[in-house]
Design a protein around this motif. Structure first.
Motif, PDB file in Angstrom:
ATOM      1  N   LYS A  39     -42.443 -36.935 -13.952  1.00  0.00           N
ATOM      2  CA  LYS A  39     -42.703 -36.944 -15.387  1.00  0.00           C
ATOM      3  C   LYS A  39     -42.273 -38.278 -15.980  1.00  0.00           C
ATOM      4  N   HIS A  40     -43.158 -38.885 -16.761  1.00  0.00           N
ATOM      5  CA  HIS A  40     -42.869 -40.171 -17.361  1.00  0.00           C
ATOM      6  C   HIS A  40     -42.104 -39.991 -18.670  1.00  0.00           C
ATOM      7  N   GLY A  41     -41.295 -40.976 -18.992  1.00  0.00           N
ATOM      8  CA  GLY A  41     -40.566 -40.982 -20.250  1.00  0.00           C
ATOM      9  C   GLY A  41     -40.712 -42.326 -20.929  1.00  0.00           C
ATOM     10  N   ASN A  42     -39.868 -42.574 -21.911  1.00  0.00           N
ATOM     11  CA  ASN A  42     -39.932 -43.820 -22.665  1.00  0.00           C
ATOM     12  C   ASN A  42     -38.557 -44.464 -22.728  1.00  0.00           C
ATOM     13  N   ILE A  43     -38.550 -45.783 -22.832  1.00  0.00           N
ATOM     14  CA  ILE A  43     -37.321 -46.531 -23.040  1.00  0.00           C
ATOM     15  C   ILE A  43     -37.521 -47.451 -24.232  1.00  0.00           C
ATOM     16  N   SER A  44     -36.547 -47.462 -25.131  1.00  0.00           N
ATOM     17  CA  SER A  44     -36.585 -48.388 -26.262  1.00  0.00           C
ATOM     18  C   SER A  44     -35.269 -49.146 -26.297  1.00  0.00           C
ATOM     19  N   PHE A  45     -35.264 -50.245 -27.040  1.00  0.00           N
ATOM     20  CA  PHE A  45     -34.082 -51.097 -27.112  1.00  0.00           C
ATOM     21  C   PHE A  45     -33.593 -51.179 -28.539  1.00  0.00           C
ATOM     22  N   ALA A  46     -32.287 -51.235 -28.680  1.00  0.00           N
ATOM     23  CA  ALA A  46     -31.686 -51.321 -30.009  1.00  0.00           C
ATOM     24  C   ALA A  46     -32.226 -52.536 -30.748  1.00  0.00           C
ATOM     25  N   GLY A  47     -32.736 -52.300 -31.947  1.00  0.00           N
ATOM     26  CA  GLY A  47     -33.258 -53.390 -32.759  1.00  0.00           C
ATOM     27  C   GLY A  47     -34.696 -53.744 -32.450  1.00  0.00           C
ATOM     28  N   ALA A  48     -35.319 -53.098 -31.458  1.00  0.00           N
ATOM     29  CA  ALA A  48     -36.708 -53.398 -31.104  1.00  0.00           C
ATOM     30  C   ALA A  48     -37.574 -52.184 -31.403  1.00  0.00           C
ATOM     31  N   PRO A  49     -38.736 -52.367 -32.087  1.00  0.00           N
ATOM     32  CA  PRO A  49     -39.572 -51.235 -32.467  1.00  0.00           C
ATOM     33  C   PRO A  49     -40.461 -50.725 -31.346  1.00  0.00           C
ATOM     34  N   VAL A  50     -40.535 -51.456 -30.226  1.00  0.00           N
ATOM     35  CA  VAL A  50     -41.471 -51.122 -29.168  1.00  0.00           C
ATOM     36  C   VAL A  50     -40.866 -50.108 -28.213  1.00  0.00           C
ATOM     37  N   VAL A  51     -41.678 -49.148 -27.785  1.00  0.00           N
ATOM     38  CA  VAL A  51     -41.260 -48.151 -26.799  1.00  0.00           C
ATOM     39  C   VAL A  51     -42.072 -48.375 -25.532  1.00  0.00           C
ATOM     40  N   PHE A  52     -41.386 -48.462 -24.391  1.00  0.00           N
ATOM     41  CA  PHE A  52     -42.047 -48.726 -23.120  1.00  0.00           C
ATOM     42  C   PHE A  52     -42.123 -47.454 -22.288  1.00  0.00           C
ATOM     43  N   LYS A  53     -43.211 -47.326 -21.529  1.00  0.00           N
ATOM     44  CA  LYS A  53     -43.341 -46.216 -20.592  1.00  0.00           C
ATOM     45  C   LYS A  53     -42.470 -46.506 -19.376  1.00  0.00           C
ATOM     46  N   ALA A  54     -41.701 -45.530 -18.959  1.00  0.00           N
ATOM     47  CA  ALA A  54     -40.792 -45.729 -17.833  1.00  0.00           C
ATOM     48  C   ALA A  54     -40.672 -44.436 -17.035  1.00  0.00           C
ATOM     49  N   SER A  55     -40.367 -44.579 -15.756  1.00  0.00           N
ATOM     50  CA  SER A  55     -40.209 -43.403 -14.905  1.00  0.00           C
ATOM     51  C   SER A  55     -39.475 -43.804 -13.631  1.00  0.00           C
ATOM     52  N   ARG A  56     -38.834 -42.825 -12.995  1.00  0.00           N
ATOM     53  CA  ARG A  56     -38.148 -43.099 -11.735  1.00  0.00           C
ATOM     54  C   ARG A  56     -39.173 -43.272 -10.620  1.00  0.00           C
ATOM     55  N   ILE A  57     -38.971 -44.292  -9.787  1.00  0.00           N
ATOM     56  CA  ILE A  57     -39.822 -44.506  -8.620  1.00  0.00           C
ATOM     57  C   ILE A  57     -39.472 -43.455  -7.576  1.00  0.00           C
ATOM     58  N   THR A  58     -40.473 -42.725  -7.134  1.00  0.00           N
ATOM     59  CA  THR A  58     -40.265 -41.618  -6.206  1.00  0.00           C
ATOM     60  C   THR A  58     -39.518 -42.071  -4.957  1.00  0.00           C
ATOM     61  N   GLY A  59     -38.463 -41.340  -4.619  1.00  0.00           N
ATOM     62  CA  GLY A  59     -37.707 -41.626  -3.406  1.00  0.00           C
ATOM     63  C   GLY A  59     -36.722 -42.764  -3.521  1.00  0.00           C
ATOM     64  N   THR A  60     -36.491 -43.277  -4.729  1.00  0.00           N
ATOM     65  CA  THR A  60     -35.549 -44.383  -4.916  1.00  0.00           C
ATOM     66  C   THR A  60     -34.638 -44.088  -6.098  1.00  0.00           C
ATOM     67  N   ASP A  61     -33.685 -44.984  -6.317  1.00  0.00           N
ATOM     68  CA  ASP A  61     -32.801 -44.885  -7.474  1.00  0.00           C
ATOM     69  C   ASP A  61     -33.238 -45.823  -8.599  1.00  0.00           C
ATOM     70  N   PHE A  62     -34.418 -46.394  -8.477  1.00  0.00           N
ATOM     71  CA  PHE A  62     -34.879 -47.364  -9.464  1.00  0.00           C
ATOM     72  C   PHE A  62     -35.716 -46.698 -10.553  1.00  0.00           C
ATOM     73  N   THR A  63     -35.603 -47.238 -11.748  1.00  0.00           N
ATOM     74  CA  THR A  63     -36.488 -46.863 -12.854  1.00  0.00           C
ATOM     75  C   THR A  63     -37.454 -48.009 -13.099  1.00  0.00           C
ATOM     76  N   LEU A  64     -38.727 -47.711 -13.128  1.00  0.00           N
ATOM     77  CA  LEU A  64     -39.759 -48.731 -13.330  1.00  0.00           C
ATOM     78  C   LEU A  64     -40.245 -48.676 -14.767  1.00  0.00           C
ATOM     79  N   MET A  65     -40.253 -49.821 -15.443  1.00  0.00           N
ATOM     80  CA  MET A  65     -40.697 -49.905 -16.836  1.00  0.00           C
ATOM     81  C   MET A  65     -41.974 -50.730 -16.910  1.00  0.00           C
ATOM     82  N   ASP A  66     -43.014 -50.143 -17.434  1.00  0.00           N
ATOM     83  CA  ASP A  66     -44.313 -50.819 -17.530  1.00  0.00           C
ATOM     84  C   ASP A  66     -44.361 -51.700 -18.776  1.00  0.00           C
ATOM     85  N   THR A  67     -45.111 -52.797 -18.689  1.00  0.00           N
ATOM     86  CA  THR A  67     -45.283 -53.708 -19.823  1.00  0.00           C
ATOM     87  C   THR A  67     -46.758 -54.071 -19.947  1.00  0.00           C
ATOM     88  N   PRO A  68     -47.187 -54.576 -21.104  1.00  0.00           N
ATOM     89  CA  PRO A  68     -48.592 -54.982 -21.263  1.00  0.00           C
ATOM     90  C   PRO A  68     -48.939 -56.140 -20.336  1.00  0.00           C
TER      91      PRO A  68
END
Length: 657
Positions: A39-68
């Motif tokens: 299941k995908h979620g979102n990540i945002s940053f303090a002071g930034a209005p943009v929300v990025f799509k993010a999700s855990r990479i299957t089988g790893t401990d990494f979170t991948l954040m997509d950008t334009p």
């Protein structure tokens, strides 16, 4: 800056964050979806209005954040600023850069620009199957040695190479391949790093962005540096820029491009195929003006047969006439008739009934045609023809004040005007963004509206099609010409990559089409219910007849329209396709003639856009600019209607089937 998670897809901290980067159309979305199966979620940053799509990479401990998708680090479009600023805000552990194996030089140029952030990285060369078809072979091991980072090969749409990509992500390393910049820029970077030496900043990267007057970088520095240091940095930037004949961003882009070409020559071999594939020939024909126009006409004719004939006639007849007309509405009428409460029966199946109008129009009229539109649009999009169609009409858009990138929101407008206004972020100048938004607001028929239009036009003759779509595109062209001359500012330069023609993958298109129609249904049904309920209440209170009485002099005098047109206008103000659907409902009852129907279709198209588009327009352009646009659009729609009505009457134009 801290990270604030919204609906996070993982509980891991930002230290395990990987930022996904790459050019436009390199398969980033396919890689994201296949690496992140959960299941995908979102990540945002303090002071930034943009929300990025993010999700855990299957089988790893990494979170991948997509950008334009990014064309260059040194351009000023909002999407590209978002991709750059995400690195400054997120403090990622590493970067996953996706390159196009067919365009190695272009991909390496962008990668080298991002190496200035001095972050560990992994390069994935995607679409290697298409590269092989073109006779392109890349020595991946040698490229990895030159860059000093892991390099992986993949075919993302087939899932090939993604297991090996997942395995090499923990091996991300800082690139060893640096680019020697012109002396003036290197001296600037030396002075810049002295000024910010006690700050934890990526000195070269943020310095280069600041030198190109990137708003995100300048804003970041103003928040990070003390006032005196910030003043000295701005003074250094101004002094350095004054030493260049050409803009520094142009010189930087050329420098990185030459460096990328040298690397590509070392690792890439070309073996041109013995004969040119038919797909390549067809691709060339579709871009050439002489052969491209007939091909475009043929494609649009086939699209009409699928959407306008099969969808608007057969499917709508099946859903509206048989399913709703013969089964659902009579059944609901029979059940509600047993309740001794006439108001309830009128609410369910009356003139503005929940079932007879709202659900019937949304599911019986709009949804079937819209499904076929999304399906055919998906075929054109996935086949690679859409880019060629864009290039074919690119010269025309340049006269309207738009660069090649301006084609993207215009084409997107045929799907959804709201999303198209959001995609104007890819345009680099304020002038282009205003022109593109204005054209979208003035009369771009989004997919739901276009679907209803085709259903209505199916009852009229060919002249109705010619007039409706001819007027829509003519007024957009004239408005673009006027805006190009009246609005201050310049048009940016942009070169669009042309992907190879390929056979669309029907399974992928069906999945995408189903997702789109599901999203539309979930969003549109409440709006159709709301629009119908408003008309129902106004009708029951007698206020609708009062509005018709007030509007009757203007409608009859200037537009030759009956007072019932007010109902169409009210529905249009809630949602465009709701107004067009109401027009069809009244047309089926015989309240409108063929000429009045064509006139109202155009007014529905030119009138104020849907509520979502209004909100996005204010968000993207601010209160003042958005208000001026909307104050222009509404009177414009009525004036165009008056002129067209006069011409129809003078030339005695009729559209009877």
């Amino acid at each position: 800056m801290g990270i604030q998670k919204q609906n996070p897809a993982t509980d891991k901290s930002p230290e395990h964050l990987i930022v996904l980067l790459g050019n436009l159309n390199v398969g980033k979305s396919s890689i994201f979806e296949r690496l992140c199966r959960g299941k995908h979620g979102n990540i945002s940053f303090a002071g930034a209005p943009v929300v990025f799509k993010a999700s855990r990479i299957t089988g790893t401990d990494f979170t991948l954040m997509d950008t334009p998708g990014v064309h260059s680090v040194f351009t000023l479009s909002e999407d590209e600023s978002i991709a750059r600023d995400s690195i400054l805000n997120a403090h990622p552990e590493s970067l996953l850069f996706v390159g196009d194996a067919k365009n190695l030089s272009r991909s390496l140029s962008l990668l080298l620009q991002f190496t200035e952030y001095d972050l560990p990285a992994v390069l994935d060369l995607n679409m290697t199957d298409e590269a092989r078809q073109l006779g392109i072979s890349i020595d991946v091991s040698r490229l990895s040695g030159i860059l000093g980072i892991p390099v992986n090969s993949s075919v993302a749409v087939e899932g090939i190479g993604l297991r090996s990509l997942r395995r090499v992500l923990p091996d991300a390393r800082k690139p060893i391949q640096g680019v020697k910049l012109p002396d003036k820029i290197e001296r600037f970077l030396t002075e810049f790093r002295k000024l910010v030496s006690d700050r934890d900043l990526p000195g070269r990267a943020i310095g280069l962005q600041a030198l190109t007057l990137d708003p995100g970088a300048l804003s970041f520095l103003s928040k990070t540096l003390d006032p005196e240091t910030h003043r000295r940095v701005l003074s250094l930037i101004e002094t350095t820029r004054g030493q260049f004949y050409h803009r520094p961003e142009v010189l930087l882009h050329e420098t990185y491009t030459r460096a990328a070409q040298r690397i590509a020559e070392e690792v890439q071999t070309l073996s041109p195929p013995k004969h040119i594939p038919f797909s390549e020939k067809l691709g060339c024909w579709s871009r050439n003006l002489t052969t491209g126009i007939p091909i475009a006409v043929l494609v649009l004719a086939l699209m009409y047969l699928v959407v306008g004939d099969f969808g608007a006639r057969f499917l709508v007849g099946l859903m509206e006439d048989r399913l709703f007309g013969q089964i659902i509405i009579p059944t609901v009428a029979s059940i509600s008739g047993k309740i001794s409460f006439p108001l309830f029966q009128r609410f369910m199946v009356g003139e503005f009934g929940l079932v007879s109008v709202a659900l019937n129009l949304a599911l019986g009229v709009v949804a079937p045609v819209l499904f076929m539109f999304f399906f055919t649009f998906g075929i054109i999009e996935d086949s690679g023809y859409l880019a060629r169609l864009s290039v074919l009409f690119g010269r025309l858009l340049k006269k309207m004040g738009l660069s090649g990138k301006g084609i993207l929101p215009i084409v997107m407008g045929f799907s959804c005007v709201t999303m198209a206004i959001l995609t104007t972020r890819v345009l680099e100048t304020k002038k282009e963004r205003i022109i593109a938004t204005l054209l979208l607001l003035l009369g771009m028929p989004c997919a739901p509206l276009l679907s209803v239009m085709l259903v209505v036009l199916a009852h009229l003759n060919w002249k109705a099609y010619a007039v409706v779509f001819g007027v829509i595109f003519l007024q957009m062209f004239l408005a673009g010409l006027a805006a190009e001359r009246l609005l201050p500012g310049e048009r940016s330069t942009f070169f669009m990559e042309i992907p190879p023609l390929r056979i669309p993958r029907m399974r992928s298109i069906l999945v995408k089409t189903t997702q789109r129609i599901t999203h539309f249904t979930a969003e549109a049904i409440p709006v159709f219910i709301l629009a119908t309920f408003v008309l129902f209440v106004l009708n029951e209170l007698g206020f609708l007849r009062f509005l018709e009485y007030l509007g009757k002099p203007f409608l009859e005098t200037f537009l030759d329209l009956p007072p019932e047109s007010i109902r169409v206008v009210l529905s249009t103000m809630i949602r465009r396709e709701a107004g067009a659907a109401m027009l069809k409902e009244l047309f089926d009852r015989g309240l409108f003639s063929d000429v009045q129907t064509v006139l109202l279709l155009l007014i529905c198209t030119f009138l104020v856009p849907c509520v979502n588009a209004l909100v996005v327009t204010y968000k993207e352009h601010g209160f003042k600019t958005a208000t001026w646009m909307l104050l222009f659009v509404t009177p414009y729609a009525l004036v165009v209607g008056i002129i067209l009505n006069y011409l129809f009457r003078v030339f005695q134009i009729r559209f009877g089937g």
